[in-house]
Design a protein around this motif. Structure first.
Motif, PDB file in Angstrom:
ATOM      1  N   PHE A 195       0.840  -1.187   0.000  1.00  0.00           N
ATOM      2  CA  PHE A 195       0.000   0.000   0.000  1.00  0.00           C
ATOM      3  C   PHE A 195       0.881   1.245   0.000  1.00  0.00           C
ATOM      4  O   PHE A 195       1.961   1.260   0.589  1.00  0.00           O
ATOM      5  N   PRO A 196       0.432   2.311  -0.665  1.00  0.00           N
ATOM      6  CA  PRO A 196       1.234   3.539  -0.677  1.00  0.00           C
ATOM      7  C   PRO A 196       1.319   4.162   0.712  1.00  0.00           C
ATOM      8  O   PRO A 196       0.351   4.156   1.471  1.00  0.00           O
ATOM      9  N   HIS A 197       2.486   4.683   1.021  1.00  0.00           N
ATOM     10  CA  HIS A 197       2.689   5.368   2.304  1.00  0.00           C
ATOM     11  C   HIS A 197       2.091   6.769   2.265  1.00  0.00           C
ATOM     12  O   HIS A 197       1.499   7.233   3.244  1.00  0.00           O
ATOM     13  N   TRP A 198       2.229   7.449   1.124  1.00  0.00           N
ATOM     14  CA  TRP A 198       1.711   8.806   0.965  1.00  0.00           C
ATOM     15  C   TRP A 198       0.476   8.811   0.078  1.00  0.00           C
ATOM     16  O   TRP A 198       0.468   8.182  -0.979  1.00  0.00           O
ATOM     17  N   LEU A 199      -0.531   9.556   0.513  1.00  0.00           N
ATOM     18  CA  LEU A 199      -1.751   9.692  -0.269  1.00  0.00           C
ATOM     19  C   LEU A 199      -2.051  11.173  -0.473  1.00  0.00           C
ATOM     20  O   LEU A 199      -2.017  11.963   0.469  1.00  0.00           O
ATOM     21  N   GLU A 231       4.661   9.207  -4.655  1.00  0.00           N
ATOM     22  CA  GLU A 231       5.994   8.935  -4.130  1.00  0.00           C
ATOM     23  C   GLU A 231       6.625  10.258  -3.708  1.00  0.00           C
ATOM     24  O   GLU A 231       6.739  11.178  -4.525  1.00  0.00           O
ATOM     25  N   LEU A 232       7.015  10.365  -2.479  1.00  0.00           N
ATOM     26  CA  LEU A 232       7.660  11.574  -1.972  1.00  0.00           C
ATOM     27  C   LEU A 232       8.986  11.181  -1.335  1.00  0.00           C
ATOM     28  O   LEU A 232       9.017  10.654  -0.233  1.00  0.00           O
ATOM     29  N   SER A 233      10.059  11.453  -2.040  1.00  0.00           N
ATOM     30  CA  SER A 233      11.377  11.109  -1.518  1.00  0.00           C
ATOM     31  C   SER A 233      11.995  12.263  -0.750  1.00  0.00           C
ATOM     32  O   SER A 233      12.952  12.076  -0.002  1.00  0.00           O
ATOM     33  N   ARG A 263       5.403  17.731  -7.058  1.00  0.00           N
ATOM     34  CA  ARG A 263       4.575  18.891  -7.375  1.00  0.00           C
ATOM     35  C   ARG A 263       3.126  18.456  -7.302  1.00  0.00           C
ATOM     36  O   ARG A 263       2.634  17.734  -8.156  1.00  0.00           O
ATOM     37  N   LEU A 264       2.439  18.920  -6.260  1.00  0.00           N
ATOM     38  CA  LEU A 264       1.105  18.399  -6.003  1.00  0.00           C
ATOM     39  C   LEU A 264       0.009  19.440  -6.140  1.00  0.00           C
ATOM     40  O   LEU A 264      -1.164  19.103  -6.072  1.00  0.00           O
TER      41      LEU A 264
END
Length: 661
Positions: free
Chosen positions: A432-436, A447-449, A656-657
């Motif tokens: 599951f994605p960590h960031w939503l 994805e946020l590194s 960039r969100l």
């Protein structure tokens, strides 16, 4: 329980008028005594070069500060200073053995080096009488009340001279809090640095940390406990204040600009009352104490809150502004025990967090209980809620005003499904994605590194005053400025910041030179004074800032000003700073409240300029840093000057969100 009073709840009292705090009288030592103090200070300073332990250095710091600021507030101050120096010299002789750590039955003084400004700060800790480093003990964190005569010397001397108390089966730590600031800003950071220092013993049960305080300490307890509801097992505020306007008085406080009203949602605990869902409250008030209003306002706020919570108000009839003791302390302790029987679970079956800023997302992500974190908001300073339920491997989350959500999936064993606001979140690459990201009402994994410098999020959310709650460094001008009057004003603001930090936050400004070449290794917030000609770091950063600043023109938020008489101040993310999730740039500002506010009630230490301002110098003989606020405000959620129309559009690039039109 929804709301419980051990005694009949009295009607709401009238608005509490904050007390005046006139400057205390001083009792300066005679020349011979002062010479002796300086002689012993020199001796201890030499000793600390060999014994650099902060447990020793804090005694030196106490003596230096009382002399520097002339804080001889009682007729015992000089004698106490000599006693503190003697105690420090004795410690220096025995620094290797540290015999003070073996003291039981009374509090001992310890010191730590703050990450904020590298200053040495004191605290006291009393070990359990049966202390065994292999055991785990409850920790009570105690916040003291306001004391106009408080200094490091009086704090240390009081603990040194205290007699042994009754047996204790847990740690008790009293936070100095950098003086009298209601545990705001650097004072708030002090609380957590002290907790970390005591945890260094390895014997603290992190599931049983109690936060206690009375009067100013009560205000600090309301503030810290409700803003960090997953850190403490129970909180016990006594008196104090929980909202600025009501404490100062609505008429006296008056109408404030919108950016100040919004920043009060950082400062006022009452907005976070619903976080009692996560942290039991055992409040205490004297029945005739005007500061009973602090608990009454929280309790009134909770009347409309229908979720389960525990709020107990212990009221002592007939008592005024008196700290709990005797039977009242026994009643409070009995309430504590109800909440300390079982430790807070690592993963709560249900939690519910309320915040108004990413600065207060509930505490460190590693704290127990919650497992989803609101890192950014759709609309800043508006109510933001994350409500999570985890059962049978299914995480069900509902949100309000959340833009970026972190799901701490590493905490959730046997995770089978995640649903956010009714939307099932699909697995990506077998996890599951960590960031939503909330993009137009739909949640999508991103994805946020690294931190996104185009978004207000933890820990980049402003306002200016937020820069001084993490490590920072001041960079003064090194060259000739464009305009003499503007340069004098910038220098006066820097000098005022240094003076207030030294006296009221008990440290020296960390000041140094930084290369004008941007570097990703800059790990501290950079506080820059001057103009692009006098300060090469400002010149190097200027292309990244949302202002135009030349010798002949200053443009801020689309308006042009004369740079000869006007100065821009602002906070902005430093895209080159990558330490602990990002760093700030601050231009020409320290704290936005001033000397008079420190001398008044602690409720006055709220932000005055938001994220940015244009100031016109109005120096006087008594106030060389005097100014007029020509314009001020908050950047929007993208660190831009607000636009009339704001649209959320998802952009595939991972950092960039948000896009504005």
């Amino acid at each position: 329980m929804r709301s419980l009073s051990l005694l009949l709840l009295l009607p709401l009292v009238a608005v509490a008028q904050p007390p005046d705090f006139p400057a205390p009288k001083t009792f300066p030592p005679d020349d011979a005594t002062l010479a002796k103090i300086k002689e012993k200070t020199t001796e201890l300073k030499k000793a600390t070069e060999k014994a650099a332990d902060p447990d020793v250095r804090v005694y030196l710091k106490a003596a230096e500060w009382i002399v520097k600021h002339g804080e001889w507030f009682t007729d015992k101050s000089a004698a106490q200073t000599l006693a503190v120096l003697d105690a420090g010299l004795e410690r220096a002789k025995n620094a290797k053995e540290e015999p003070w750590l073996k003291v039981r039955g009374k509090a001992i003084i310890r010191g730590y080096v703050s990450k904020l400004d590298r200053s040495v700060q004191p605290y006291s800790v009393r070990f359990p009488d049966d202390f065994d480093p292999k055991k785990q003990y409850r920790l009570d964190v105690i916040l003291h009340g306001r004391n106009a005569t408080l200094t490091e010397v009086s704090f240390i001397a009081g603990k040194e001279a205290a007699k042994a108390g009754k047996k204790l089966d847990h740690f008790e730590v009293e936070v100095y809090g950098r003086g009298n600031n209601a545990y705001r800003w650097a004072g708030e950071r002090d609380v957590f640095e002290v907790i970390d220092a005591v945890k260094g013993t390895g014997a603290v049960d992190e599931t049983k940390v109690v936060l206690r305080g009375f009067s100013m300490g009560g205000a600090g307890t309301w503030h810290i406990g409700l803003h960090h509801p997953f850190t403490f097992a129970v909180m016990n505020p006594g008196a104090g204040f929980s909202t600025t306007r009501e404490y100062i008085g609505d008429k006296k406080f008056g109408t404030q600009p919108d950016y100040i009203e919004k920043c009060l949602r950082i400062y006022d605990a009452v907005d976070y009352a619903e976080n009692v869902f996560n942290i039991p409250v055992v409040a205490y008030s004297g029945g005739d104490d005007p500061q009973k209003l602090a608990a009454d306002l929280i309790e009134a706020k909770l009347k409309a809150f229908k979720e389960p919570h525990s709020f107990t108000h212990v009221i002592a009839p007939g008592l005024k502004h008196v700290a709990p003791a005797g039977e009242w302390q026994a009643k409070i302790e009995a309430e504590f025990q109800k909440h300390l029987k079982e430790p807070r679970p690592e993963v709560a079956e249900r939690f519910r967090l309320v915040t108004y800023t990413p600065k207060y997302m509930g505490g460190d992500p590693t704290t127990r209980g919650r497992w989803a974190v609101p890192f950014a908001q759709l609309k800043q300073y508006e109510k933001t809620v994350v409500d999570g339920t985890y059962k049978d491997g299914k995480a069900v989350i509902t949100t309000e005003n959340v833009r970026l959500l972190a799901v701490l999936d590493f905490k959730l064993k046997d995770l089978k499904a995640i649903t956010v606001d009714g939307q099932a979140i699909a697995r990506e690459k077998d996890r599951f994605p960590h960031w939503l990201e909330n993009a137009g009402g739909k949640w999508k994994g991103v994805e946020l590194s690294e931190p996104n410098p185009k978004m207000k999020h933890f820990p980049w959310a402003g306002p200016i005053d937020d820069a001084f709650t993490r490590e920072f460094g001041v960079v003064p001008p090194t060259g000739k400025a464009w305009h003499e009057d503007a340069a004098k004003f910038a220098d006066a603001r820097r000098e005022e910041f240094a003076k207030n930090w030294d006296k009221h936050f008990r440290g020296e400004l960390p000041t140094g030179k930084v290369s004008d070449k941007p570097s990703p290794q800059w790990g501290a917030n950079l506080v820059l004074f001057g103009d692009p000609q006098s300060n090469p770091v400002i010149a190097g950063m200027l292309p990244d800032l949302p202002i135009t600043w030349t010798k002949d023109k200053l443009v801020v938020n689309g308006k042009e000003y004369d740079p000869k008489t006007h100065l821009p101040v602002l906070i902005y993310p430093n895209k080159y700073g990558r330490s602990s999730g990002g760093t700030y740039i601050v231009i020409n500002s320290g704290h936005t409240f001033r000397e008079a506010d420190f001398k008044g009630t602690n409720a006055l230490l709220y932000p005055r300029l938001g994220d940015w301002a244009v100031l016109k110098a109005k120096p006087t003989k008594d106030d060389p840093a005097g100014f007029e606020v020509v314009d001020a405000g908050l950047f929007d959620e993208n660190w831009e000057f607000p636009k009339k129309k704001l649209s959320l559009i998802h952009i595939s690039e991972p950092t960039r969100l948000l896009h504005t039109s």
